[in-house]
Design a protein around this motif. Structure first.
Motif, PDB file in Angstrom:
ATOM      1  N   GLN A  55      28.476   2.159 -27.964  1.00  0.00           N
ATOM      2  CA  GLN A  55      28.163   2.205 -26.672  1.00  0.00           C
ATOM      3  C   GLN A  55      28.196   3.624 -26.049  1.00  0.00           C
ATOM      4  N   SER A 101      24.463  -0.548 -26.778  1.00  0.00           N
ATOM      5  CA  SER A 101      24.858  -0.657 -25.526  1.00  0.00           C
ATOM      6  C   SER A 101      24.970   0.735 -24.670  1.00  0.00           C
ATOM      7  N   LYS A 109      24.386 -11.039 -27.154  1.00  0.00           N
ATOM      8  CA  LYS A 109      23.016 -10.807 -26.714  1.00  0.00           C
ATOM      9  C   LYS A 109      22.190 -11.903 -26.587  1.00  0.00           C
TER      10      LYS A 109
END
Ligand code: BGC
Length: 760
Positions: A63, A96, A386
């Motif tokens: 991320q 992400s 997701k």
């Protein structure tokens, strides 16, 4: 030698029965029946994982913050650098992105940003996996301009109103998702049991029951049982576990929490959050008993996965894998740190600026030091969320949702939340409400800035950019001016937080008015920059109030602060004290409404307000701490909060005098409003275990309910208690109920309850 246990054989029976009850209820709440939809998602995830390269998998676990992808930021409008984005998403396969690259953006700008990101992710990558974008919508969608920005969580804790909380959470989910952002890093489920901590205001207060009830309500409201709906978001319980009580009082410093206390208090809100179905979890940046939580299989696997049965994915906090070697020194280098964290159970790393985590994890997999099985497990959990979010079918924002961001209807809910948070701590000789046909002096550093009503997580991280705040919302001064007419309101700031400006000027102005309203408290802050070394309110503010008190005019204090600053030396100077916490964008209005009687205050303190800078004790202290008033002498106790109405409690009763496992108990109380004003009252029910094999707390909050009672009316309030409301964490660090005597308290009344020894 083994500890001697009270009740021995008989008690073991109750313990086993207790576990049976807990397991059954856990099974019902968190063991989701494999619905067709869930089974379908599992199949989709399996199929996708089977096609992924190791680079794609490790990328999903990465991320990155928005900043490195930002190209231009003119007048708050952000554009992205497509090449850098491609590098991140197509070449490095990141899963992400987070944060706002500096400041809040319009919902339209957000929609463009998310669309550009998802275009690349879904159209230019081999497998078309969408990005899951995450943001801190801590008290409303606070990084979206014109969104509804509510009171901070601590103030919501004071409202005692779960329905209202649910409405605020729904609006926040809607407005966050309107921007195209489907993942919210909230609720904060730490307990405010260390008042120095700079993140007290992000919590629901010191009590595990309130935090559990509020956290679970928030999660249910935001996820709505189906996060694929475009009005819902995935929630993130945080910061798991034990972050909120640093021994030093400073953010991100060590906590020392015995396992029994951890389970008795700190774990409960997270258990409730898992039962409520939260799909992600963020980890405590710091350490418990010398073990950084990011490196702990005990907390991240045994407790979180095996005991609580958490099924979502675990994200690190900001740079906290890196911190394992740079700060915590439990790893000698990055390689050791990444291995430690991933093997302990971190599924996604908030790196946040570069691909160092990705590269290191790939090396570790290549060297066989992190097995592919572990990578697959993490990626499976990430991809499941997701799919649950419906991102594969609808990765883009719904443009039309922008129209309802910051609607009038949402502002009304916001105002209601701010009003219900207002907690009247003192009201000598009914100083409040003030009459509207008087002249007042408004003074103090907190009187005339919207930023101070909001603090951190507002438009920027630190919340201090006053220029970004909406022009149509009122500061306290403005709201009072609108009510009384500007000609009846004098404003002399008097001091800043740290410096005296003009105390004599304020004193002079006080001579010509009927009452003085001093708005004092704290500057804006968030996280580590909010560290303090002394809980006492700053000297210039104390000096201001002391000087004003000499005038003999009625003094009303309004406390605008994110944690309880010690004000012992000026409490007697004040005729009335209103605690406003950090009441959000409608906070100025709400304060004025309460001061001038348009709203009857109904908040109750969600923490024990300390009298001394070194005297912290929570309401659920042990008997030894409670007997000596020098030991436990808070300025105001937890649950304190006055009203303009007078509520009198009568006839506390229950339908059983004995309770056995599996049984429930109904408790009733009549609450009478002996005044000529309608009002709201938070009725709190506490249970005391009179004798226990682990020193019992003097009382524990087990239920609360907010009721509205008309003038002169009575209302019966009912509560249902269950077996586990009598439990505590015993000497074996497991929940038990011991036979013996209990007391149920509501207000000043109490009624007894016995748990009999089971027959053999
Ligand atoms: C905070 C988290 C937050 C994260 C992302 C960290 O510094 O501790 O609460 O979610 O930043 O903004």
């Amino acid at each position: 030698m083994p500890e001697r246990k009270k009740g021995n054989g008989a008690m073991r029976v109750w313990t086993l029965l207790f576990f049976a009850v807990v397991l059954v209820s856990l099974g019902c709440a968190s063991g989701p029946k494999q619905t067709k939809e869930a089974a379908k998602i599992d199949r989709q995830v399996r199929r996708l994982v089977a096609q992924m390269t190791v680079e794609e998998k490790v990328g999903q676990m990465t991320q990155i913050t928005l900043q490195p992808f930002a190209k231009e930021d003119k007048d708050g409008v952000l554009t992205l650098d497509a090449e850098k984005l491609r590098e991140g998403i197509v070449e490095r396969h990141i899963g992400s992105i987070l944060n706002c690259a500096g400041q809040a953006r319009t919902v339209e700008n957000w929609q463009e940003i998310i669309t550009q990101i998802q275009d690349i992710a879904t159209k230019e990558t081999r497998l078309g996996i969408p990005i899951v974008y995450g943001i801190d919508s801590i008290h409303g969608a606070n990084y979206i301009l014109d969104a509804t920005i509510f009171p901070q969580n601590i103030a919501i804790g004071a409202t005692g109103n779960l329905d209202l909380l649910a409405k605020t959470a729904e609006i926040t989910a809607y407005e966050t998702r309107a921007a195209g952002i489907p993942w919210n890093f909230n609720p904060v489920l730490g307990l405010a049991r260390q008042p120095m901590w700079s993140r007290v205001y992000e919590t629901y207060g010191e009590d595990a029951y309130i935090a559990s009830a509020m956290g679970a309500t928030y999660i249910r409201a935001q996820q709505g049982g189906d996060i694929s709906k475009v009005t819902n978001v995935a929630t993130c319980m945080k910061h798991y576990l034990g972050y909120s009580v640093p021994r030093s009082g400073r953010d991100r410093t060590p906590a020392y929490i015995p396992e029994r206390e951890l389970r008795q208090h700190f774990l409960r809100p997270f258990a409730a959050a898992v039962r409520a179905g939260t799909v992600t979890c963020m980890v405590n940046s710091s350490e418990i008993n010398g073990v950084p939580v990011h490196s702990s299989p005990f907390y991240l696997r045994k407790v979180l996965r095996d005991e609580l049965q958490f099924k979502g994915f675990v994200v690190s906090d900001w740079a906290d894998i890196e911190n394992l070697y740079t700060r915590e020194k439990v790893a000698k280098d990055r390689r050791e740190a990444v291995k430690l964290a991933v093997m302990a159970g971190i599924d996604m790393s908030m790196v946040p600026y570069d691909y160092s985590f990705t590269d290191t994890l790939l090396e570790l997999v290549a060297a066989g030091e992190v097995p592919m099985k572990r990578i697959d497990e993490a990626v499976t959990d990430i991809l499941r969320v997701k799919f649950m979010l419906g991102l594969f079918e609808r990765p883009y924002p719904v443009e039309s949702m922008a129209y309802d961001v910051g609607s009038e209807a949402s502002a009304k809910v916001n105002l209601q939340a701010a009003r219900e948070a207002m907690t009247l701590l003192k009201n000598e000789a009914q100083t409040l409400p003030l009459s509207k046909d008087r002249k007042v002096l408004v003074t103090g550093p907190s009187a005339n800035k919207l930023s101070l009503l909001n603090s951190g997580w507002t438009l920027t991280w630190q919340g201090d950019n006053e220029e970004l705040y909406p022009a149509d919302k009122h500061t306290i001064l403005e709201a009072i001016g609108a009510k009384l007419g500007a000609e009846n309101v004098t404003y002399v700031q008097g001091t800043t937080f740290d410096e005296t400006i003009d105390i004599p000027g304020a004193v002079r102005a006080a001579q010509d008015v009927d009452a003085v309203i001093a708005c004092i408290g704290e500057p804006t802050y968030c996280e580590t920059p909010g560290n303090i070394t002394d809980l006492t309110l700053t000297a210039p503010q104390l000096d201001l109030v002391e000087a004003l008190a000499e005038t003999g005019k009625p003094i009303v204090l309004v406390l605008v602060e994110g944690r309880p600053r010690v004000i012992r030396t000026i409490v007697d100077d004040a005729d009335a004290i209103l605690h406003a916490y950090l009441p959000g964008m409608e906070g100025g209005q709400a304060v004025a409404d309460v001061l001038f009687g348009d709203v009857n205050p109904s908040g109750k303190l969600p923490y024990t307000y300390p009298r001394f800078a070194g005297g912290f004790t929570t309401y659920d202290q042990k008997v030894s701490e409670a007997v000596d008033p020098n030991t436990f002498a808070p300025q105001w106790p937890f649950g304190h909060g006055l009203s303009y109405s007078k509520f009198v409690y009568h006839g506390l009763r229950s339908d059983k005098s004995k309770l056995k496992p599996g049984e429930t108990l109904n408790v009733m109380i009549d609450v009478e409003n002996q005044s000529d004003r309608p009002g709201k009252e938070i009725v709190q029910l506490y249970v005391s275990d009179l004798v226990a094999s682990v020193t019992p707390a003097v009382k524990q909050l087990r239920r609360f309910k907010k009721v509205q009672i008309q003038a002169g009316q009575r209302q019966t309030v009912r509560f249902t208690l269950g077996w586990d409301d009598l439990a505590f964490i015993g000497r074996e660090n497991k929940p038990i109920v011991e036979p013996g005597e209990f007391e149920i308290h509501v207000g000043e009344l109490s009624v007894g309850l016995a748990v009999p020894k089971p027959k053999r």
